[in-house]
Structure formats: C-alpha cells, structure tokens
Design a protein around this motif. Structure first.
Motif, mmCIF file in Angstrom:
data_model
loop_
_atom_site.group_PDB
_atom_site.id
_atom_site.type_symbol
_atom_site.label_atom_id
_atom_site.label_comp_id
_atom_site.label_asym_id
_atom_site.label_seq_id
_atom_site.Cartn_x
_atom_site.Cartn_y
_atom_site.Cartn_z
ATOM 1 N N LEU A 34 0.858 -1.180 0.000
ATOM 2 C CA LEU A 34 0.000 0.000 0.000
ATOM 3 C C LEU A 34 0.898 1.236 0.000
ATOM 4 O O LEU A 34 1.910 1.262 0.686
ATOM 5 C CB LEU A 34 -0.895 0.019 1.243
ATOM 6 N N PHE A 35 0.487 2.224 -0.775
ATOM 7 C CA PHE A 35 1.295 3.442 -0.875
ATOM 8 C C PHE A 35 0.371 4.664 -0.879
ATOM 9 O O PHE A 35 -0.475 4.793 -1.751
ATOM 10 C CB PHE A 35 2.164 3.381 -2.143
ATOM 11 N N PHE A 36 0.537 5.506 0.141
ATOM 12 C CA PHE A 36 -0.328 6.682 0.311
ATOM 13 C C PHE A 36 0.486 7.977 0.261
ATOM 14 O O PHE A 36 1.576 8.043 0.825
ATOM 15 C CB PHE A 36 -1.044 6.614 1.669
ATOM 16 N N ASN A 37 -0.081 8.970 -0.393
ATOM 17 C CA ASN A 37 0.574 10.278 -0.512
ATOM 18 C C ASN A 37 -0.204 11.307 0.311
ATOM 19 O O ASN A 37 -1.368 11.570 0.031
ATOM 20 C CB ASN A 37 0.593 10.684 -1.988
ATOM 21 N N ILE A 38 0.446 11.852 1.331
ATOM 22 C CA ILE A 38 -0.222 12.828 2.193
ATOM 23 C C ILE A 38 0.242 14.238 1.843
ATOM 24 O O ILE A 38 1.430 14.553 1.889
ATOM 25 C CB ILE A 38 0.047 12.519 3.687
ATOM 26 N N ILE A 116 3.584 -1.080 4.156
ATOM 27 C CA ILE A 116 2.843 0.146 3.871
ATOM 28 C C ILE A 116 3.811 1.311 3.708
ATOM 29 O O ILE A 116 4.724 1.475 4.520
ATOM 30 C CB ILE A 116 1.844 0.467 5.020
ATOM 31 N N PHE A 117 3.589 2.088 2.677
ATOM 32 C CA PHE A 117 4.443 3.240 2.385
ATOM 33 C C PHE A 117 3.626 4.527 2.453
ATOM 34 O O PHE A 117 2.489 4.568 1.988
ATOM 35 C CB PHE A 117 5.045 3.113 0.973
ATOM 36 N N PHE A 118 4.240 5.542 3.032
ATOM 37 C CA PHE A 118 3.614 6.871 3.037
ATOM 38 C C PHE A 118 4.614 7.895 2.515
ATOM 39 O O PHE A 118 5.813 7.759 2.750
ATOM 40 C CB PHE A 118 3.259 7.314 4.462
ATOM 41 N N THR A 119 4.105 8.927 1.864
ATOM 42 C CA THR A 119 4.923 10.119 1.679
ATOM 43 C C THR A 119 4.268 11.243 2.446
ATOM 44 O O THR A 119 3.050 11.357 2.484
ATOM 45 C CB THR A 119 4.997 10.592 0.219
ATOM 46 N N GLU A 120 5.088 12.055 3.081
ATOM 47 C CA GLU A 120 4.614 13.358 3.535
ATOM 48 C C GLU A 120 5.130 14.332 2.498
ATOM 49 O O GLU A 120 6.329 14.586 2.398
ATOM 50 C CB GLU A 120 5.160 13.725 4.924
ATOM 51 N N ASN A 121 4.213 14.838 1.664
ATOM 52 C CA ASN A 121 4.637 15.728 0.593
ATOM 53 C C ASN A 121 5.061 17.080 1.167
ATOM 54 O O ASN A 121 4.810 17.377 2.331
ATOM 55 C CB ASN A 121 3.506 15.877 -0.429
ATOM 56 N N VAL A 122 5.696 17.885 0.358
ATOM 57 C CA VAL A 122 6.144 19.205 0.807
ATOM 58 C C VAL A 122 4.919 20.062 1.134
ATOM 59 O O VAL A 122 3.916 20.009 0.429
ATOM 60 C CB VAL A 122 6.999 19.887 -0.282
ATOM 61 N N GLY A 123 5.005 20.820 2.221
ATOM 62 C CA GLY A 123 3.870 21.620 2.679
ATOM 63 C C GLY A 123 3.465 22.676 1.666
ATOM 64 O O GLY A 123 4.184 23.642 1.436
ATOM 65 N N ASN A 124 2.293 22.461 1.048
ATOM 66 C CA ASN A 124 1.904 23.280 -0.088
ATOM 67 C C ASN A 124 0.568 22.748 -0.603
ATOM 68 O O ASN A 124 0.387 21.544 -0.708
ATOM 69 C CB ASN A 124 2.981 23.087 -1.164
#
Ligand SMILES: Nc1nc2c(ncn2[C@@H]2O[C@H](COP(=O)(O)OP(=O)(O)O)[C@@H](O)[C@H]2O)c(=O)[nH]1
Ligand SMILES: [Mg+2]
Ligand SMILES: [Zn+2]
Lengths: 220, 123
Positions: A34-38, A116-124
């Motif tokens: 599972l891969f989620f982009n936050i 499980i994979f997550f990204t915390e994207n750059v604040g924007n």
C-alpha cells in the motif's frame, strides 16, 4: 545557411513523471503493498498525523515513510521515534515531491521489507497536485486553524484526493470551525471521505486508518 | 515555486527534441495550459529566462503560452464543456456544472503541454 522547421510535439510536460509514477504504482500493487501520498499546507499536522499512524500501525505492519521537505530532517526524525523506518528527501527549494525522487528512494531499499508506504509531501496546497508520486491514494490534510476559506481557496488539490482530513478538531469551537471545511470538501467531490481528526488527542485516527483500507487485527 | 519546476520540465523536454533533430537552436516554444494549472505567466517567463540564460541552444528563444479554456465533465449529469459562465460565487476556481449546478465534476486539467517548437536546423 540554416533552415527553420516547426515540429509538432503535443506532449504534456508531466509525461515522464506520469509514466514513472504509473510504473511505481503497478510495481507496488503487484507486490501487494500500500502506498499513500499525504499532502497539505505547512503546519496542517501531516507529521503529527503520521506519528499517530506510526504508533498504531507499527505493531502489525512494517511501515516506510518518505518525508519531503525543503530542508532539515526534523519531520523524519519525529516519525522515526515511533518504530517505523523513515527517510527525508530534501527538495532544496522544490515545492513538491515527484515520481523520480520517490523512485530513487525506493531503489535504496528492498520494497519487500515493508508493507505500507507513506509520503509526507512538501507543505503546499498548489504544486503537489499536478505531480503524481505513484501512490494508490492521495490524502489532503487541512487544519481548522487555517481558517474557514482554506478549502474554497484551494479546491483543485482535492479533486485528485480520496480522503480529506480536517485536522486540529480539538480546537473546534475555540474560535475555529470544522463544519464549513467538512462541507466544502464534500462539495468538491461526492464520495470524498471527509474525516475530522485531532493529531493531538487521537480523535478520528481509527477512522482515518479505516478509510485507508488498513485493517488492524484486534488484540487478543 | 511551481513555475520554476514547470519551466525546468519544459527546458528538459525541449533539449531532447533539439538533440533528436540536431538543431542549432530553438527559436520558439509554444505551450498551452488550462486555468486549473494555476500558472502565473510572468513567473513562468522569468523562470524560463533564468534557466536558459547560459544555454546557447536557447539563445533568444521565445516561450509562447496559449491559454486553453476550462473544461469539465459533470459526474451528476454527464455535461461536458466549459464550466458555468456565471462563475462560482464560493470557490476560487470554477468547476461548476452549468446544467445542474453540481461541483462534483471531473476537471480536464489541460495539463501544461508543449504544442510545438520552431527549430533552426543546419541546411
Ligand atoms: N491542537 C492541535 N495541534 C496540532 C494538531 N496537529 C498538529 N498540531 C500542531 O501543529 C503544529 C504543526 O504540526 P506538524 O505535524 O509539524 O505539521 P506539518 O507541517 O503539516 O507536518 C505542531 O506544533 C503540532 O503539534 C492537532 O490536531 N491539534
Ligand atoms: Mg511536516
Ligand atoms: Zn451537471
């Protein structure tokens, strides 16, 4: 002498990124990961939410978090305290993660070592919207301290999201209002899962995990 | 800054085209984008200038931005076309269906596209 020639191109500037993102998505799916982009603004609570998720998920799953930030490893260090593996990508001023940055990090690890994979994207709330990172699901986090117009001002990023997190709901009623943000997020897309959370008190975290489609086995 | 990444992406892609055609330089790059791309044209032009400043193959190159109209497909009533011409009184971007008023629409991002390039080629 030289000559001039018009070449028809008709290709989006995102093509390379989109192709690579699709490859990442397929590869992860085939491996059952599972891969989620936050995504979300600076200070919305992305890192603190990920800390909450790390606490709840790390007992049953092997979690890998990729933190995107302009500089520093503060966020990755915060999340790593909770028993998950983290890596910080410094975009050096870049305002978003992209598939190439993710692919490079994934090459350094064995994907099979994680579930499980997550990204915390750059604040924007603007730039990350157009750059696919290859996740199976996008999540947008806004907090009620960003004011009641934050969703109305930045609706586009929600179009590609499946979950809208309205965070800092512990401050609801204390001069801040979650209701209008919930309503706005639902208007942009029917079927949007809108969840009020507090990364401070833990409110809504279980609902968030359920919306991600992750099951936590009950303790005996 | 979003425009800087976009300008870099444009330049990278055009470099490949120059290479492929063994061109002396690129005279003009025509790109198109719809409103949901949220591009500030001046910032895009400035970024393009900064990135290509030292690049011989981009000497005096012109970047032309063609604006495309917004397009939506309504997920309620299947309408396809431009959004409500009255605009949206609530949201900063208009993706409201003119037929049924729903905002539950699929937006055609009209992603920033390189339409064409004018190359100077050796004869
Ligand atoms: N009251 C309250 N504060 C929060 C909540 N979530 C995050 N914060 C605080 O908001 C600030 C920014 O949080 P952080 O997770 O770093 O945001 P990020 O920039 O989105 O990663 C920190 O001081 C957090 O402690 C919440 O749900 N309620
Ligand atoms: Mg953070
Ligand atoms: Zn409609």
């Amino acid at each position: 002498m030289s000559q001039e020639k018009k070449i028809s191109v008709r290709e989006t500037v995102y093509k390379k990124n989109d192709d690579l993102a699709e490859e990442i998505r397929k590869n992860m799916k085939n491996k059952g990961k599972l891969f989620f982009n936050i995504m979300g603004s600076i200070g919305a609570g992305k890192t603190l939410l990920l800390e909450n998720l790390a606490v709840k998920l790390s007992t049953h799953y092997r979690v890998f978090v990729i933190n995107g930030d302009i500089a520093t490893t503060i966020d990755a260090d915060r999340i790593a305290k909770h028993g998950v593996k983290t890596v910080q990508i410094n975009t050096g001023g870049g305002c978003h993660l992209n598939a190439n940055l993710i692919a490079k990090e994934l090459e350094k690890i064995n994907i099979d070592d994680f579930d499980i994979f997550f990204t915390e994207n750059v604040g924007n709330l603007i730039c990350p919207a157009a750059w696919d990172v290859g996740a199976q699901m996008n999540i947008v986090v806004v907090s009620i301290t960003e004011g009641e117009y934050v969703v109305k001002k930045h609706p586009i990023i929600f179009k590609d999201a499946e979950i809208a997190i309205i965070n800092k709901c512990d401050l609801d009623g204390l001069g801040f209002d979650s209701q209008v943000l919930e309503e706005d997020a639902s208007k942009i897309k029917s079927g949007m899962k809108v969840i009020c959370t507090s990364a401070k008190t833990g409110q809504g975290i279980d609902d968030f995990i359920e919306a991600l489609g992750i099951e936590i086995p009950r303790d005996e | 800054m979003h425009e800087f990444s976009l300008a870099s992406a444009i330049v990278e892609q055009v470099k490949e085209i120059i290479e492929e055609h063994k061109a002396i330089r690129v005279k003009k790059i025509s790109i198109s984008a719809g409103p949901y791309e949220l591009i500030i044209p001046d910032l895009l032009q400035d970024s393009f200038k900064i990135i290509t400043d030292e690049l011989e193959k981009f000497r005096e190159s012109v970047l032309e931005l063609i604006r495309k109209p917004a397009r939506i497909t309504c997920l309620e009533c299947d309408y396809n076309g431009e959004p409500d011409s009255e605009g949206d009184e609530e949201f900063a971007f208009n993706f409201k269906c003119p037929e049924c008023g729903s905002r539950d629409t699929h937006i055609d991002r009209s992603y920033l596209t390189i339409e064409s390039v004018d190359l100077e080629l050796p004869s």
